[in-house]
Design an enzyme around this catalytic site. Structure first.
Site, PDB file in Angstrom:
ATOM      1  CB  SER A 188      -9.881  -0.178   1.016  1.00  0.00           C
ATOM      2  OG  SER A 188      -9.161   0.258  -0.057  1.00  0.00           O
ATOM      3  CG  HIS A 224      -5.546   2.928   1.482  1.00  0.00           C
ATOM      4  ND1 HIS A 224      -5.091   1.828   0.798  1.00  0.00           N
ATOM      5  CD2 HIS A 224      -6.883   2.945   1.325  1.00  0.00           C
ATOM      6  CE1 HIS A 224      -6.124   1.219   0.243  1.00  0.00           C
ATOM      7  NE2 HIS A 224      -7.219   1.885   0.545  1.00  0.00           N
ATOM      8  CG  ASP A 238      -2.277   0.596   0.912  1.00  0.00           C
ATOM      9  OD1 ASP A 238      -2.293   1.830   0.775  1.00  0.00           O
ATOM     10  OD2 ASP A 238      -3.287  -0.112   0.801  1.00  0.00           O
TER      11      ASP A 238
END
Ligand SMILES: *[C@@H]1O[C@H](CO)[C@@H](O)[C@H](O)[C@H]1NC(C)=O
Ligand SMILES: *[C@@H]1O[C@H](CO)[C@@H](O)[C@H](O)[C@H]1NC(C)=O
Ligand SMILES: *[C@@H]1O[C@H](CO)[C@@H](O)[C@H](O)[C@H]1NC(C)=O
Ligand SMILES: *[C@@H]1O[C@H](CO)[C@@H](O)[C@H](O)[C@H]1NC(C)=O
Ligand SMILES: *[C@@H]1O[C@H](CO)[C@@H](O)[C@H](O)[C@H]1NC(C)=O
Ligand SMILES: [Ca+2]
Ligand SMILES: [Ca+2]
Length: 633
Positions: free
Chosen positions: A392, A217, A176
């Site tokens: 996600s 994220h 990520d």
């Protein structure tokens, strides 16, 4: 096992199909894959230096290919660097040199939700609940009906913890935008040795600061897997004693095949599970997937990673909503990834969920409106969030559950994990908010849904079955048939093409019990997005392998040997007649042509669950075993 040739065949198929999408608007990066005769790293350094390049080292999984960069070339430009490439190719030691293309890969569901007046929760502590302050907001771990959710619609993790499994000695890599590895809830579970920063080529995958916290994220995903328990900070990870590695690879102007390949092949014997919450743009018109080097890295991961047991690649199925189809995303649709969709806290699908027949199972994520039904986890700079979102957030939950299963039985192969997922996921109360996709039973009694795969993961059940598990028999790849006469598709008329197969009976690739099925298809259409495709198995299970995508107005590329995949026929006997059905769903006149259909069957010759004890006569295992027994003779 005829593993290698078949895999190579598929590799070629996927790559040739990508050629059309690469035709327009190229971006060229300052990264080159250079093949050196008799390659060793020392020689590569010398070759690089004498041609004005720097050798960054071997390409993962390759003995004679190296990653070169040149100081004088910008990171991204629109023209190929012909002179530099020519210079390299003129070197007698250089076999080939490819400048890497740059392309787009997007995070799924990074958009922060507005947090407004969270309603304080009633305390739901029981003796064995974690004491972490955000645990009550982690409804996906324990749903007591907080914030209007459905009680017991959760991942049933406490049942796995109660059996003594918390993920010890299992490492999940979050591929990520980095991880805040100094976060008090993560730092004790951070596996620095297995981590790397491919966005800036150093060992420290710390997120780059931006005002809007765009790079939060990875940190949020990491906490879902492995945030510490009972430490007074944020919530608790699903596998709170497991380790997380950071693989930073989303934070540079363009993605390259090299960055993806290096990430997915990084430390395959230290990393058990790779979790990815990104992919090709979810705009409902993209058809894209792994390029050459990445495909090789995935194949090597499943065949050789974890000292031969195979790495587990977990994939977010996509955030393109009902106008996209995750079978057009070559990562999510791959047999070698486990693609995970999400349900919200009342059991319906989220508005951003994509559907496709390659989705194996589901976990949970945020609902449309209510901010207090997001996913609570760790956030940047030591903070916590209640609003992690999108598919996600769903993929790392699955990674956490698989980490528990791997602690319960470290001998599980990448295929065992998929079988366990099929056998222990539950329908629970999952439903399609728009009532398009019902639950159906396949030919051996396994319930599946086009949105949710085989249902929501059940950590308690998975861990219990993992403890008793006997590794499934060898996998074979049968090319069941190939259809090559062009057939016209028109509006308001469904055409049907048949392939009759003995599933390679009496050959060394005989398949009697299915795992994945691929329909590798070449077609064109005046409007690609209006094409709908279905396959029907000999046991009469119908999979929608391509749904209508209203935004896809391609009229040029169509699909070239695209491997549409379905999991819905899992454990069925593939012998008999397979049907491919095609139609154009449109108000206006359109036309298209099916040019080729190759049917690939993947599975075992021997009964996969023959040696497993049945403890619960109502379990899916019991139902499938009985179906297999009944069909014998
Ligand atoms: C990718 O692999 C295919 C098949 O091996 C080959 O034809 C093609 O040239 C490769 N592409 C690149 C950019 O290396
Ligand atoms: C933990 O994992 C490492 C590396 O895979 C292995 O060498 C070691 O034996 C494991 N330890 C335990 C207690 O399972
Ligand atoms: C894993 O496999 C090894 C060797 O086959 C065996 O000794 C061990 O008991 C197995 N462990 C589990 C948990 O099944
Ligand atoms: C599709 O292929 C057929 C047969 O090769 C060809 O006649 C037709 O023009 C093509 N259509 C489109 C939209 O490209
Ligand atoms: C297809 O059928 C629908 C519904 O019957 C109709 O509205 C549409 O006009 C038809 N399309 C064509 C191209 O005939
Ligand atoms: Ca905590
Ligand atoms: Ca998508």
């Amino acid at each position: 096992m005829a593993l290698v040739p078949r895999l190579t065949l598929l590799l070629v198929a996927l790559c040739s199909l990508l050629a059309p999408c690469l035709a327009a608007n190229h971006v060229f990066t300052n990264d080159f894959i250079v093949k050196i005769q008799g390659g060793d790293n020392e020689l590569a350094h010398r070759v690089a230096r004498r041609n004005g390049f720097i050798n960054r080292g071997p390409v993962v999984g390759s003995a004679d290919e190296f990653h070169f960069v040149h100081n004088a070339i910008p990171h991204a430009r629109t023209k190929r660097s012909i002179l530099h490439t020519r210079k390299l190719k003129a070197d007698p030691q250089v076999h080939s040199a490819f400048q890497q293309l740059g392309f787009r890969r997007v995070k799924r569901g990074y958009k922060p939700l507005k947090v407004e007046n969270l309603v304080p929760l009633q305390s739901i502590h029981s003796d064995r609940d974690p004491t972490d302050p955000y645990f009550d907001y982690q409804w996906y771990l324990k749903n007591t009906g907080q914030n209007g959710g459905k009680p017991r619609l959760d991942l049933n993790v406490e049942a796995a913890w109660a059996q003594g499994f918390t993920g010890r000695n299992v490492t999940t890599a979050i591929m990520d935008d980095g991880i805040d590895y100094m976060h008090p809830d993560l730092r004790h579970n951070y596996n620095a040795r297995a981590s790397w920063d491919f966005s800036s080529n150093d060992p420290y995958p710390y997120p780059r600061y931006t005002d809007d916290w765009f790079n939060s994220h990875g940190t949020r995903c990491a906490g879902e897997v492995s945030a510490a328990r009972d430490n007074g900070v944020c919530g608790v990870g699903i596998a709170y004693d497991s380790l997380v590695a950071g693989i930073r690879m989303l934070d540079q102007p363009y993605m390259t095949d090299l960055i993806e390949a290096n990430s997915m092949g990084h430390e395959p014997n230290l990393i058990h599970i790779y979790s990815a919450s990104w992919g090709p743009t979810d705009d409902g018109k993209t058809v894209d997937g792994p390029r050459n080097a990445t495909m090789k890295a995935i194949v090597r991961g499943v065949n050789e990673g974890r000292n031969g047991l195979g790495n587990i690649y977990v994939w977010a199925s996509g955030d393109g909503g009902e106008d996209d189809d995750c079978n057009c995303d070559g990562y999510a649709a791959s047999m070698w990834t486990i693609s995970i969709n999400s349900a919200i806290n009342d059991g319906s699908n989220a508005h951003y969920d994509e559907s496709c027949s390659s989705t194996l199972a589901s976990t949970f994520s945020n609902g449309a409106k209510d901010p207090s039904t997001g996913v609570a986890t760790t956030d940047l700079y030591g903070k916590c969030t209640k609003t992690h979102s999108g598919t996600s957030a769903a993929a790392p939950e699955a990674a956490g559950v698989f980490a528990l299963a791997l602690e319960a039985n470290p001998n599980l192969t990448w295929r065992d994990i998929q079988h366990l997922t099929v056998l222990t996921s539950k329908r629970n109360s999952l439903f399609d908010a728009k009532h398009r996709y019902d639950w159906h039973m396949n030919g051996v009694g396994l319930e599946f849904n086009h949105l949710f795969g085989f249902g929501v993961l059940d950590a308690g059940a998975m861990v219990a079955l993992a403890r008793d598990w006997v590794t499934v028999p060898p996998r074979y790849h049968c090319q069941a048939g190939i259809y090559q006469t062009p057939r016209k598709i028109s509006v308001n008329e469904t055409i049907e093409i048949k392939i009759e197969t003995d599933a390679c009976a009496w050959s060394d690739t005989e398949v009697n019990y299915l795992e994945h099925v691929q329909a590798v298809i070449t077609l064109n259409a005046s409007r690609r997005g209006d094409v709908e495709l279905f396959i029907v198995s000999p046991m009469d299970t119908k999979s929608m392998i391509l749904s209508r995508r209203p935004n896809d107005d391609d009229s040029r590329d169509g699909f070239t040997k695209w491997p549409f995949m379905t999991t819905h026929t899992w454990a069925e006997n593939p012998r008999g007649t397979w049907r491919l059905m095609a139609r154009l769903n449109s108000e206006t006149a359109e036309e298209g042509w099916i040019k080729e259909w190759t049917l690939m069957l993947h599975g075992t010759r021997e009964e996969p669950y023959a040696h497993l004890p049945v403890k619960d006569p109502h379990s899916k295992l019991a139902i499938v075993k009985k179906a297999h027994q009944d069909k014998k003779i």
